[in-house]
Design a protein around this motif. Structure first.
Motif, PDB file in Angstrom:
ATOM      1  N   GLN A  48       0.835  -1.206   0.000  1.00 44.77           N
ATOM      2  CA  GLN A  48       0.000   0.000   0.000  1.00 44.77           C
ATOM      3  C   GLN A  48       0.868   1.253   0.000  1.00 44.77           C
ATOM      4  O   GLN A  48       0.572   2.223  -0.697  1.00 44.77           O
ATOM      5  CB  GLN A  48      -0.928  -0.004   1.213  1.00 44.77           C
ATOM      6  CG  GLN A  48      -2.043  -1.020   1.135  1.00 44.77           C
ATOM      7  CD  GLN A  48      -2.825  -1.129   2.425  1.00 44.77           C
ATOM      8  OE1 GLN A  48      -2.259  -1.002   3.512  1.00 44.77           O
ATOM      9  NE2 GLN A  48      -4.118  -1.376   2.298  1.00 44.77           N
ATOM     10  N   LYS A  49       1.959   1.245   0.778  1.00 40.69           N
ATOM     11  CA  LYS A  49       2.869   2.398   0.802  1.00 40.69           C
ATOM     12  C   LYS A  49       3.493   2.633  -0.567  1.00 40.69           C
ATOM     13  O   LYS A  49       3.584   3.771  -1.027  1.00 40.69           O
ATOM     14  CB  LYS A  49       3.969   2.179   1.848  1.00 40.69           C
ATOM     15  CG  LYS A  49       3.481   2.271   3.274  1.00 40.69           C
ATOM     16  CD  LYS A  49       4.610   1.983   4.245  1.00 40.69           C
ATOM     17  CE  LYS A  49       4.126   1.998   5.684  1.00 40.69           C
ATOM     18  NZ  LYS A  49       5.185   1.659   6.641  1.00 40.69           N
ATOM     19  N   ARG A  50       3.921   1.536  -1.243  1.00 39.56           N
ATOM     20  CA  ARG A  50       4.499   1.665  -2.583  1.00 39.56           C
ATOM     21  C   ARG A  50       3.460   2.194  -3.567  1.00 39.56           C
ATOM     22  O   ARG A  50       3.754   3.049  -4.392  1.00 39.56           O
ATOM     23  CB  ARG A  50       5.034   0.314  -3.065  1.00 39.56           C
ATOM     24  CG  ARG A  50       6.412  -0.038  -2.535  1.00 39.56           C
ATOM     25  CD  ARG A  50       7.005  -1.216  -3.296  1.00 39.56           C
ATOM     26  NE  ARG A  50       6.214  -2.431  -3.178  1.00 39.56           N
ATOM     27  CZ  ARG A  50       6.296  -3.301  -2.180  1.00 39.56           C
ATOM     28  NH1 ARG A  50       7.143  -3.095  -1.216  1.00 39.56           N
ATOM     29  NH2 ARG A  50       5.531  -4.380  -2.168  1.00 39.56           N
ATOM     30  N   SER A  51       2.248   1.685  -3.460  1.00 38.77           N
ATOM     31  CA  SER A  51       1.173   2.120  -4.346  1.00 38.77           C
ATOM     32  C   SER A  51       0.877   3.611  -4.172  1.00 38.77           C
ATOM     33  O   SER A  51       0.710   4.337  -5.151  1.00 38.77           O
ATOM     34  CB  SER A  51      -0.082   1.293  -4.074  1.00 38.77           C
ATOM     35  OG  SER A  51      -1.145   1.746  -4.847  1.00 38.77           O
ATOM     36  N   ILE A  52       0.850   4.054  -2.930  1.00 35.31           N
ATOM     37  CA  ILE A  52       0.605   5.474  -2.653  1.00 35.31           C
ATOM     38  C   ILE A  52       1.743   6.323  -3.202  1.00 35.31           C
ATOM     39  O   ILE A  52       1.518   7.370  -3.823  1.00 35.31           O
ATOM     40  CB  ILE A  52       0.404   5.700  -1.143  1.00 35.31           C
ATOM     41  CG1 ILE A  52      -0.930   5.092  -0.699  1.00 35.31           C
ATOM     42  CG2 ILE A  52       0.461   7.180  -0.796  1.00 35.31           C
ATOM     43  CD1 ILE A  52      -1.102   5.012   0.806  1.00 35.31           C
ATOM     44  N   ALA A  53       2.984   5.866  -2.993  1.00 33.62           N
ATOM     45  CA  ALA A  53       4.144   6.612  -3.488  1.00 33.62           C
ATOM     46  C   ALA A  53       4.121   6.692  -5.015  1.00 33.62           C
ATOM     47  O   ALA A  53       4.407   7.754  -5.586  1.00 33.62           O
ATOM     48  CB  ALA A  53       5.437   5.958  -3.003  1.00 33.62           C
ATOM     49  N   GLN A  54       3.764   5.594  -5.685  1.00 33.81           N
ATOM     50  CA  GLN A  54       3.677   5.601  -7.142  1.00 33.81           C
ATOM     51  C   GLN A  54       2.591   6.549  -7.627  1.00 33.81           C
ATOM     52  O   GLN A  54       2.780   7.282  -8.596  1.00 33.81           O
ATOM     53  CB  GLN A  54       3.402   4.191  -7.664  1.00 33.81           C
ATOM     54  CG  GLN A  54       4.586   3.269  -7.587  1.00 33.81           C
ATOM     55  CD  GLN A  54       4.242   1.844  -8.000  1.00 33.81           C
ATOM     56  OE1 GLN A  54       3.068   1.473  -8.060  1.00 33.81           O
ATOM     57  NE2 GLN A  54       5.268   1.061  -8.273  1.00 33.81           N
ATOM     58  N   ALA A  55       1.461   6.550  -6.954  1.00 32.10           N
ATOM     59  CA  ALA A  55       0.360   7.441  -7.337  1.00 32.10           C
ATOM     60  C   ALA A  55       0.778   8.901  -7.180  1.00 32.10           C
ATOM     61  O   ALA A  55       0.458   9.741  -8.028  1.00 32.10           O
ATOM     62  CB  ALA A  55      -0.874   7.149  -6.501  1.00 32.10           C
ATOM     63  N   ARG A  56       1.501   9.190  -6.112  1.00 29.53           N
ATOM     64  CA  ARG A  56       1.980  10.569  -5.899  1.00 29.53           C
ATOM     65  C   ARG A  56       2.977  10.970  -6.979  1.00 29.53           C
ATOM     66  O   ARG A  56       2.947  12.099  -7.465  1.00 29.53           O
ATOM     67  CB  ARG A  56       2.592  10.704  -4.510  1.00 29.53           C
ATOM     68  CG  ARG A  56       1.567  10.714  -3.412  1.00 29.53           C
ATOM     69  CD  ARG A  56       2.196  10.859  -2.050  1.00 29.53           C
ATOM     70  NE  ARG A  56       1.159  10.858  -1.021  1.00 29.53           N
ATOM     71  CZ  ARG A  56       1.365  10.526   0.226  1.00 29.53           C
ATOM     72  NH1 ARG A  56       2.562  10.163   0.648  1.00 29.53           N
ATOM     73  NH2 ARG A  56       0.370  10.552   1.100  1.00 29.53           N
ATOM     74  N   ARG A  57       3.885  10.046  -7.339  1.00 27.68           N
ATOM     75  CA  ARG A  57       4.860  10.353  -8.387  1.00 27.68           C
ATOM     76  C   ARG A  57       4.159  10.592  -9.727  1.00 27.68           C
ATOM     77  O   ARG A  57       4.509  11.517 -10.463  1.00 27.68           O
ATOM     78  CB  ARG A  57       5.883   9.226  -8.526  1.00 27.68           C
ATOM     79  CG  ARG A  57       6.951   9.224  -7.442  1.00 27.68           C
ATOM     80  CD  ARG A  57       8.107   8.295  -7.785  1.00 27.68           C
ATOM     81  NE  ARG A  57       7.743   6.893  -7.834  1.00 27.68           N
ATOM     82  CZ  ARG A  57       7.722   6.077  -6.791  1.00 27.68           C
ATOM     83  NH1 ARG A  57       8.061   6.515  -5.591  1.00 27.68           N
ATOM     84  NH2 ARG A  57       7.381   4.806  -6.943  1.00 27.68           N
ATOM     85  N   ARG A  58       3.160   9.744 -10.039  1.00 30.23           N
ATOM     86  CA  ARG A  58       2.408   9.936 -11.285  1.00 30.23           C
ATOM     87  C   ARG A  58       1.684  11.280 -11.293  1.00 30.23           C
ATOM     88  O   ARG A  58       1.678  11.984 -12.296  1.00 30.23           O
ATOM     89  CB  ARG A  58       1.408   8.797 -11.489  1.00 30.23           C
ATOM     90  CG  ARG A  58       2.014   7.537 -12.039  1.00 30.23           C
ATOM     91  CD  ARG A  58       0.949   6.562 -12.539  1.00 30.23           C
ATOM     92  NE  ARG A  58       0.019   6.147 -11.507  1.00 30.23           N
ATOM     93  CZ  ARG A  58       0.201   5.123 -10.684  1.00 30.23           C
ATOM     94  NH1 ARG A  58       1.288   4.401 -10.770  1.00 30.23           N
ATOM     95  NH2 ARG A  58      -0.712   4.810  -9.781  1.00 30.23           N
ATOM     96  N   ALA A  59       1.081  11.633 -10.165  1.00 27.50           N
ATOM     97  CA  ALA A  59       0.366  12.910 -10.082  1.00 27.50           C
ATOM     98  C   ALA A  59       1.331  14.081 -10.259  1.00 27.50           C
ATOM     99  O   ALA A  59       1.013  15.054 -10.952  1.00 27.50           O
ATOM    100  CB  ALA A  59      -0.360  13.020  -8.748  1.00 27.50           C
ATOM    101  N   LYS A  60       2.512  13.980  -9.653  1.00 29.83           N
ATOM    102  CA  LYS A  60       3.508  15.053  -9.776  1.00 29.83           C
ATOM    103  C   LYS A  60       3.990  15.161 -11.213  1.00 29.83           C
ATOM    104  O   LYS A  60       4.137  16.271 -11.741  1.00 29.83           O
ATOM    105  CB  LYS A  60       4.688  14.785  -8.840  1.00 29.83           C
ATOM    106  CG  LYS A  60       5.702  15.888  -8.841  1.00 29.83           C
ATOM    107  CD  LYS A  60       6.829  15.618  -7.863  1.00 29.83           C
ATOM    108  CE  LYS A  60       7.838  16.759  -7.911  1.00 29.83           C
ATOM    109  NZ  LYS A  60       9.004  16.479  -7.087  1.00 29.83           N
ATOM    110  N   LEU A  61       4.220  14.021 -11.868  1.00 30.62           N
ATOM    111  CA  LEU A  61       4.647  14.013 -13.264  1.00 30.62           C
ATOM    112  C   LEU A  61       3.585  14.640 -14.160  1.00 30.62           C
ATOM    113  O   LEU A  61       3.902  15.445 -15.047  1.00 30.62           O
ATOM    114  CB  LEU A  61       4.948  12.588 -13.717  1.00 30.62           C
ATOM    115  CG  LEU A  61       5.470  12.410 -15.133  1.00 30.62           C
ATOM    116  CD1 LEU A  61       6.798  13.144 -15.304  1.00 30.62           C
ATOM    117  CD2 LEU A  61       5.634  10.944 -15.453  1.00 30.62           C
ATOM    118  N   GLU A  62       2.321  14.310 -13.935  1.00 29.84           N
ATOM    119  CA  GLU A  62       1.225  14.895 -14.720  1.00 29.84           C
ATOM    120  C   GLU A  62       1.152  16.410 -14.520  1.00 29.84           C
ATOM    121  O   GLU A  62       0.924  17.157 -15.466  1.00 29.84           O
ATOM    122  CB  GLU A  62      -0.108  14.247 -14.358  1.00 29.84           C
ATOM    123  CG  GLU A  62      -0.280  12.856 -14.912  1.00 29.84           C
ATOM    124  CD  GLU A  62      -0.230  12.815 -16.427  1.00 29.84           C
ATOM    125  OE1 GLU A  62      -0.852  13.676 -17.081  1.00 29.84           O
ATOM    126  OE2 GLU A  62       0.457  11.918 -16.948  1.00 29.84           O
TER     127      GLU A  62
END
Length: 160
Positions: free
Chosen positions: A90-104
């Motif tokens: 779950q922590k990795r998933s949240i971190a990935q979602a945050r990185r994707r949002a920042k990239l967008e």
């Protein structure tokens, strides 16, 4: 899931359908919190607003609280929220979602910057064309750049 994840991943229509509430083609439904003959509740993806007697804006958690007559914690749990320790996945998933949002977000900022630069170039070329002697070196340069800038504008901005 956190409150923000619930609001982002569970559409309001899904919450309404859990309670047997149907939404019409215009995005309205009957408000379940008061008697009415017409649909007065407007449905958006992340909230509803009753234009009838309630005059109230409710997100997914607020809506479940009202329907179930329960507190925030219970409504949060009904929608799949967790308050316990997160697993590594779950922590990795949240971190990935945050990185994707920042990239967008960075992509959108770059796109806006490109559009702004193209608009400035087009404006400058038009000004030069109006002020310079026709067919002078500056006038020809501005004409060529204007054609280039408009072509890029059509490619970048108008294609969406």
């Amino acid at each position: 899931m956190t409150k923000e994840e619930i609001k982002r991943t569970i559409p309001m229509r899904e919450v309404l359908s859990r309670y047997g509430i149907t939404v019409n083609s215009r995005g309205f439904c009957r408000c379940p919190f008061h008697e009415e003959k017409t649909s007065s509740m407007k449905v958006w993806n992340d909230h509803v607003y009753c234009f009838g007697q309630c005059h109230e804006r409710l997100d997914q958690i607020d809506f479940v609280q009202r329907m179930e007559n329960c507190d925030f914690k219970e409504a949060f749990a009904i929608l799949g929220g967790t308050t316990g320790e997160l697993t590594e996945e779950q922590k990795r998933s949240i971190a990935q979602a945050r990185r994707r949002a920042k990239l967008e977000q960075e992509k959108e900022e770059l796109k806006k910057h490109k559009h702004s630069n193209l608009a400035c170039l087009i404006s400058a070329c038009r000004k030069i064309i109006l002020e310079e002697e026709p067919y002078s070196d500056y006038w020809c340069f501005a004409q060529n750049k204007l054609v280039y800038a408009i072509g890029r504008w059509e490619d970048e901005v108008m294609k969406k």
